[in-house]
Enzyme design. Structure first.
Site, mmCIF file in Angstrom:
data_model
loop_
_atom_site.group_PDB
_atom_site.id
_atom_site.type_symbol
_atom_site.label_atom_id
_atom_site.label_comp_id
_atom_site.label_asym_id
_atom_site.label_seq_id
_atom_site.Cartn_x
_atom_site.Cartn_y
_atom_site.Cartn_z
ATOM 1 N NE ARG A 132 -3.490 2.704 2.245
ATOM 2 C CZ ARG A 132 -4.173 3.356 1.306
ATOM 3 N NH1 ARG A 132 -4.359 2.768 0.121
ATOM 4 N NH2 ARG A 132 -4.656 4.559 1.524
ATOM 5 C CG LEU A 133 2.479 3.750 -3.031
ATOM 6 C CD1 LEU A 133 2.469 2.244 -3.292
ATOM 7 C CD2 LEU A 133 2.489 4.501 -4.350
ATOM 8 C CG HIS A 134 -1.429 5.415 4.390
ATOM 9 N ND1 HIS A 134 -2.758 5.041 4.379
ATOM 10 C CD2 HIS A 134 -1.317 6.385 5.335
ATOM 11 C CE1 HIS A 134 -3.415 5.744 5.283
ATOM 12 N NE2 HIS A 134 -2.571 6.570 5.871
ATOM 13 C CB CYS B 277 -6.380 8.816 6.050
ATOM 14 S SG CYS B 277 -6.712 9.926 4.666
ATOM 15 C CD GLN C 235 -8.236 4.321 2.367
ATOM 16 O OE1 GLN C 235 -7.429 5.251 2.302
ATOM 17 N NE2 GLN C 235 -8.954 3.944 1.324
ATOM 18 N N GLY D 211 -2.305 15.895 2.903
ATOM 19 C CA GLY D 211 -3.286 16.718 2.197
ATOM 20 C C GLY D 211 -3.186 16.621 0.689
ATOM 21 C CG ASP E 115 -3.556 13.598 -5.716
ATOM 22 O OD1 ASP E 115 -2.537 13.945 -5.095
ATOM 23 O OD2 ASP E 115 -4.080 12.474 -5.582
ATOM 24 N NE ARG F 184 -2.197 11.885 -3.046
ATOM 25 C CZ ARG F 184 -3.121 10.977 -2.746
ATOM 26 N NH1 ARG F 184 -2.969 10.204 -1.683
ATOM 27 N NH2 ARG F 184 -4.190 10.819 -3.515
ATOM 28 C CB THR G 196 -4.763 1.601 -4.273
ATOM 29 O OG1 THR G 196 -5.062 2.985 -4.477
ATOM 30 C CG2 THR G 196 -4.730 0.898 -5.617
#
EC number: 3.5.4.25
Length: 360
Positions: free
Chosen positions: A215-217, A233, A236, A259, A292, A294, A315
C-alpha cells in the site's frame, strides 16, 4: 576545494528562506529577479520589494479563475501589483479564506506577453515549501547588486531539476513490533534534496520474487493520529496493516505527502473552505492547487530499493496503479480497501469517486 552548496542544496535553502519570508533570486537571460512567498511576507520587506519597480503577483490559473483574473500564460496569471498595494491586498489575493466575505478583489490587471518562466518557478518553489502557491516577482534593477546575500538560482537549470525525483537514501532499518504484526521492520528513507523523509513498514519477510501485498499511504495527521472522521485515512492505514499481518507479509509505504501533497496547513485551509460549502476538489482549486499534488514515483523508488518488482496494490485510486506500471513496478492485482465511511466523510468519498475516479 569547492565547499559551497550545489544547486540541489541551494534549492533546499531557498525553500527554507521562503518559509521564513526571505526573498530568493532567480537569474536568467532576462537578468535577475527576486521572488518572495506571499504567505510569509512582512510589511518592511514588502516595502523594499515595491521600491524596486514593477511587481507581479504570480498566481496559478486555478486561483486566477476564482479571482476572475486573466491567465494569459496558461497555467498561471501575472497580476500587476498596483502602487500603494499593502500586505492585506496581497494576502487577500493569495489566500481564499475571506473570499466569501469580500468577493470583489478587482478589477485586476494581468500582464500579457514577455517571459513567465521565473514566475512559474516561483510558484513551484512555494508549493514545494508547502506554502500557498502565490509569489511576488520583481526584476532587480541593474544598478543594484544582484544577490545581496540571497540564495540565487539559475532559471534554466532549476526547471529540469524540479521535474526530477530526488534520489532516496536508505538511512536505517529496525525491528518494530506492531499490534497488527509483531514481525515488522521500519525502514527510513531520506531524500537527497533535504525534503521530508519517507518510511516503509515491512511485515514479515516478503518474497522478493513474488508480487508483494503493498500500500502507498500518504501521511494524514488528522486521520492517522487524531482519528478524524472527515476522511477514511486512519481506517485504511490500520486495515492495510491488519491484512498484511494476517497474510504474514506485506509492505506499507508511508509517504510524507499530507493533504494530497499540499501540506497540513493548506489542508486545514481546504477544510475551512469545505465548511463554507465547497467540496474537496473545489477547495483545492480555490487555494490554487490541482486536485492532487502528490508524486507517487516516490513509492516506486522505495519498492525498487527494497527489491520488489511486482505488487498486489491495496488501493481504490487508479492513478497509483498507472504510476506503478509506468515506473516499472508490475501490478499483479488491485486489492480494494473500502473502510472507514462515516456521516462526516460521505460527501468526501463521493467526490473522490465522482471527480478523482476512485473505485468506491
Amino acid at each position: 576545494m569547492a565547499l559551497g552548496p550545489d544547486l540541489n542544496e541551494n534549492v533546499a535553502r531557498a525553500r527554507a528562506d521562503l518559509r521564513m519570508g526571505v526573498p530568493v533570486a532567480l537569474t536568467g537571460p532576462e537578468g535577475t529577479l527576486l521572488l518572495a512567498a506571499a504567505e510569509t511576507l512582512r510589511p518592511a520587506r514588502l516595502a523594499e520589494i515595491l521600491a524596486l519597480g514593477a511587481v507581479d503577483l504570480a498566481l496559478t490559473a486555478r486561483r486566477a479563475e476564482t479571482l476572475k483574473a486573466r491567465a494569459y500564460d496558461g497555467d498561471l496569471a501575472r497580476v500587476v501589483v498596483p502602487e500603494g498595494a499593502d500586505l492585506r491586498w496581497i494576502r487577500d489575493l493569495a489566500d481564499p479564506a475571506n473570499d466569501l466575505d469580500s468577493p470583489m478583489k478587482g478589477p485586476l490587471s494581468t500582464r500579457r506577453g514577455g517571459p513567465a518562466e521565473a514566475h512559474r518557478l516561483a510558484i513551484r518553489l512555494c508549493k514545494t515549501a508547502r506554502l500557498l502557491p502565490a509569489a511576488l516577482v520583481v526584476p532587480v534593477p541593474a544598478r543594484l547588486p544582484a544577490e545581496g546575500g540571497l540564495v540565487t538560482l539559475p532559471v534554466e537549470a532549476l526547471a529540469p531539476l524540479l521535474d526530477l525525483l530526488p534520489p532516496l537514501d536508505h538511512v536505517v532499518t529496525a525491528r518494530v513490533p506492531l499490534r497488527a504484526a509483531e514481525q515488522a521492520r521500519l525502514h527510513i528513507f531520506r531524500p537527497e534534496d533535504g525534503s521530508d523523509e519517507h518510511y516503509a513498514i515491512e511485515i514479515g519477510r516478503p518474497d522478493r520474487a513474488a508480487p508483494v501485498l503493498a500500500r502507498l499511504h500518504s501521511a494524514c495527521f488528522t486521520g492517522d493520529l487524531l482519528g478524524s472522521l472527515k476522511c477514511d485515512c486512519g481506517p485504511q492505514l490500520n486495515a492495510a496493516l491488519m491484512q498484511m499481518g494476517q497474510e504474514g507479509a506485506g509492505v506499507l509505504l508511508y509517504l510524507q505527502q499530507e493533504g494530497r501533497g499540499i501540506g497540513l496547513a493548506n489542508k486545514m485551509r481546504a477544510y475551512a473552505l469545505q465548511d463554507q460549502g465547497f467540496d474537496t476538489v473545489e477547495a483545492n482549486h480555490r487555494l490554487g492547487f490541482e486536485d492532487d499534488e502528490r508524486d507517487f514515483r516516490l513509492g516506486a523508488q522505495i519498492l525498487q530499493t527494497l527489491g520488489f518488482g511486482a505488487v498486489r496494490l491495496m488501493t481504490n485510486n487508479p492513478a497509483k496503479l498507472a504510476m506503478m506500471e509506468s515506473c516499472g513496478i508490475a501490478v499483479a492485482e488491485r486489492v480494494p480497501l473500502k473502510v472507514g465511511e462515516t456521516p462526516f466523510n460521505a460527501r468526501y468519498l463521493a467526490v473522490k469517486a465522482e471527480k478523482s475516479g476512485h473505485l468506491l
